[in-house]
Design an enzyme around this catalytic site. Sequence first.
Site, mmCIF file in Angstrom:
data_model
loop_
_atom_site.group_PDB
_atom_site.id
_atom_site.type_symbol
_atom_site.label_atom_id
_atom_site.label_comp_id
_atom_site.label_asym_id
_atom_site.label_seq_id
_atom_site.Cartn_x
_atom_site.Cartn_y
_atom_site.Cartn_z
ATOM 1 N N GLY A 26 0.763 -1.166 -0.067
ATOM 2 C CA GLY A 26 0.077 -0.077 0.091
ATOM 3 C C GLY A 26 0.670 1.125 -0.038
ATOM 4 O O GLY A 26 0.241 2.418 0.431
ATOM 5 N N SER A 27 1.999 1.425 -0.533
ATOM 6 C CA SER A 27 2.887 2.507 -0.569
ATOM 7 C C SER A 27 2.247 3.488 -1.620
ATOM 8 O O SER A 27 2.153 4.725 -1.327
ATOM 9 C CB SER A 27 4.321 2.310 -0.861
ATOM 10 O OG SER A 27 4.369 1.940 -2.291
ATOM 11 N N ARG A 79 -15.139 -15.774 -10.682
ATOM 12 C CA ARG A 79 -14.611 -14.237 -10.841
ATOM 13 C C ARG A 79 -15.709 -13.153 -11.083
ATOM 14 O O ARG A 79 -15.650 -12.183 -10.400
ATOM 15 C CB ARG A 79 -13.535 -14.079 -12.146
ATOM 16 C CG ARG A 79 -13.034 -12.625 -12.521
ATOM 17 C CD ARG A 79 -12.360 -12.733 -13.659
ATOM 18 N NE ARG A 79 -11.203 -13.570 -13.707
ATOM 19 C CZ ARG A 79 -9.858 -13.199 -13.397
ATOM 20 N NH1 ARG A 79 -9.747 -11.948 -13.040
ATOM 21 N NH2 ARG A 79 -8.911 -13.997 -13.504
ATOM 22 N N MET A 104 -3.863 -6.949 -7.270
ATOM 23 C CA MET A 104 -3.265 -7.979 -7.967
ATOM 24 C C MET A 104 -4.434 -9.036 -8.536
ATOM 25 O O MET A 104 -4.217 -10.254 -8.876
ATOM 26 C CB MET A 104 -2.303 -8.969 -7.223
ATOM 27 C CG MET A 104 -1.080 -8.064 -6.642
ATOM 28 S SD MET A 104 -0.307 -7.261 -7.880
ATOM 29 C CE MET A 104 0.706 -8.677 -8.640
ATOM 30 N N ILE A 106 -6.868 -9.288 -12.036
ATOM 31 C CA ILE A 106 -7.246 -8.751 -13.284
ATOM 32 C C ILE A 106 -8.686 -8.482 -13.269
ATOM 33 O O ILE A 106 -9.694 -9.475 -12.631
ATOM 34 C CB ILE A 106 -6.784 -9.660 -14.486
ATOM 35 C CG1 ILE A 106 -5.339 -9.893 -14.476
ATOM 36 C CG2 ILE A 106 -7.616 -9.233 -15.749
ATOM 37 C CD1 ILE A 106 -4.825 -10.865 -15.510
ATOM 38 N N HIS A 123 1.572 1.471 -12.984
ATOM 39 C CA HIS A 123 2.303 0.133 -13.607
ATOM 40 C C HIS A 123 3.546 0.376 -13.520
ATOM 41 O O HIS A 123 4.024 1.678 -14.126
ATOM 42 C CB HIS A 123 1.807 -0.180 -14.833
ATOM 43 C CG HIS A 123 2.530 -1.491 -15.358
ATOM 44 N ND1 HIS A 123 2.176 -2.581 -14.880
ATOM 45 C CD2 HIS A 123 3.356 -1.713 -16.348
ATOM 46 C CE1 HIS A 123 2.842 -3.705 -15.404
ATOM 47 N NE2 HIS A 123 3.788 -3.061 -16.276
ATOM 48 N N THR A 155 -8.873 -0.898 -19.180
ATOM 49 C CA THR A 155 -9.679 -1.378 -20.074
ATOM 50 C C THR A 155 -9.458 -2.978 -19.911
ATOM 51 O O THR A 155 -8.662 -3.525 -19.156
ATOM 52 C CB THR A 155 -9.330 -0.925 -21.529
ATOM 53 O OG1 THR A 155 -7.929 -1.349 -21.791
ATOM 54 C CG2 THR A 155 -9.330 0.647 -21.506
ATOM 55 N N ASP A 159 -3.087 -3.814 -18.927
ATOM 56 C CA ASP A 159 -2.026 -2.731 -19.106
ATOM 57 C C ASP A 159 -1.990 -2.111 -20.346
ATOM 58 O O ASP A 159 -1.021 -1.518 -20.732
ATOM 59 C CB ASP A 159 -0.643 -3.332 -18.695
ATOM 60 C CG ASP A 159 -0.558 -3.965 -17.111
ATOM 61 O OD1 ASP A 159 -1.604 -3.516 -16.394
ATOM 62 O OD2 ASP A 159 0.000 -4.675 -17.002
ATOM 63 N N GLU A 188 6.233 6.515 -9.344
ATOM 64 C CA GLU A 188 4.707 6.069 -9.202
ATOM 65 C C GLU A 188 4.084 6.822 -8.138
ATOM 66 O O GLU A 188 2.920 7.472 -8.412
ATOM 67 C CB GLU A 188 4.725 4.577 -8.600
ATOM 68 C CG GLU A 188 5.217 3.425 -9.805
ATOM 69 C CD GLU A 188 4.961 2.124 -9.082
ATOM 70 O OE1 GLU A 188 4.160 1.804 -8.528
ATOM 71 O OE2 GLU A 188 5.976 1.355 -9.403
#
Length: 215
Positions: A26-27, A79, A104, A106, A123, A155, A159, A188
């Site tokens: 969580g940085s 999912r 983490m 998709i 990313h 989307t 990535d 980031e």
Amino acid sequence: MVPSSLEPTASISAPPPIGVLISGRGSNLQAIMTAIDEGRLHARIAVVLSNRADAAGLARATAAGLVVDVVDHRAFPSRADFEEALARRLREARVSLICLAGFMRILSPVFLEYFPGQVLNVHPSLLPAFPGIDAQRQAWAHGVKVAGATVHMVTPDLDAGPIVLQAAVPVLESDTEDSLAARILVEEHRLYPLAIAIVLEQRWRLDGRRLVVPR
Ligand code: GRF
């Protein structure tokens, strides 16, 4: 003194609610929290969600008094069921933007169709180079001389969504995977709050897949 009607009102409007999704330390969540605290980002974190109860970032959020919740993907038969639960929780929090910050899992169209153009990700590479996991290691192993970070819209293609902001860092001959990853992480943390502000200001438009912010 009577305030002038010409004074800007943007800074006193209610901060837009955002949701932050994490899976780990969580940085980047911390960078968003700090930017809000320091007045660099006009937003309010309405909810922090994690798919893992042991995500270290949850402790940061709890300590800051944020609303946190765990939606464990393993608790759902599919999912789609997991994503429905995640989307429901975010809609309850009435978020205007969802920020993936080391999340983490998709996300499929089942989730994304609920929030069109409202999901961002950070990313650790200069996309479209090195999508997927371990991007910093991929860049280091490939021998590139310049690496970096990207904030992009999410989307269904991994990535590959429209790019909001990017920043480059040099790759030094003395670098290890870890030292390169640390240099990218600094960017980031700098980029993500800036990109969130751009998207929340809603002045951007898409020209094809190019995200354009008129001056
Ligand atoms: C970051 O490098 C981010 O780019 C990637 O996952 C990592 C998450 O780090 N998607 P943190 O949990 O924000 O510290």
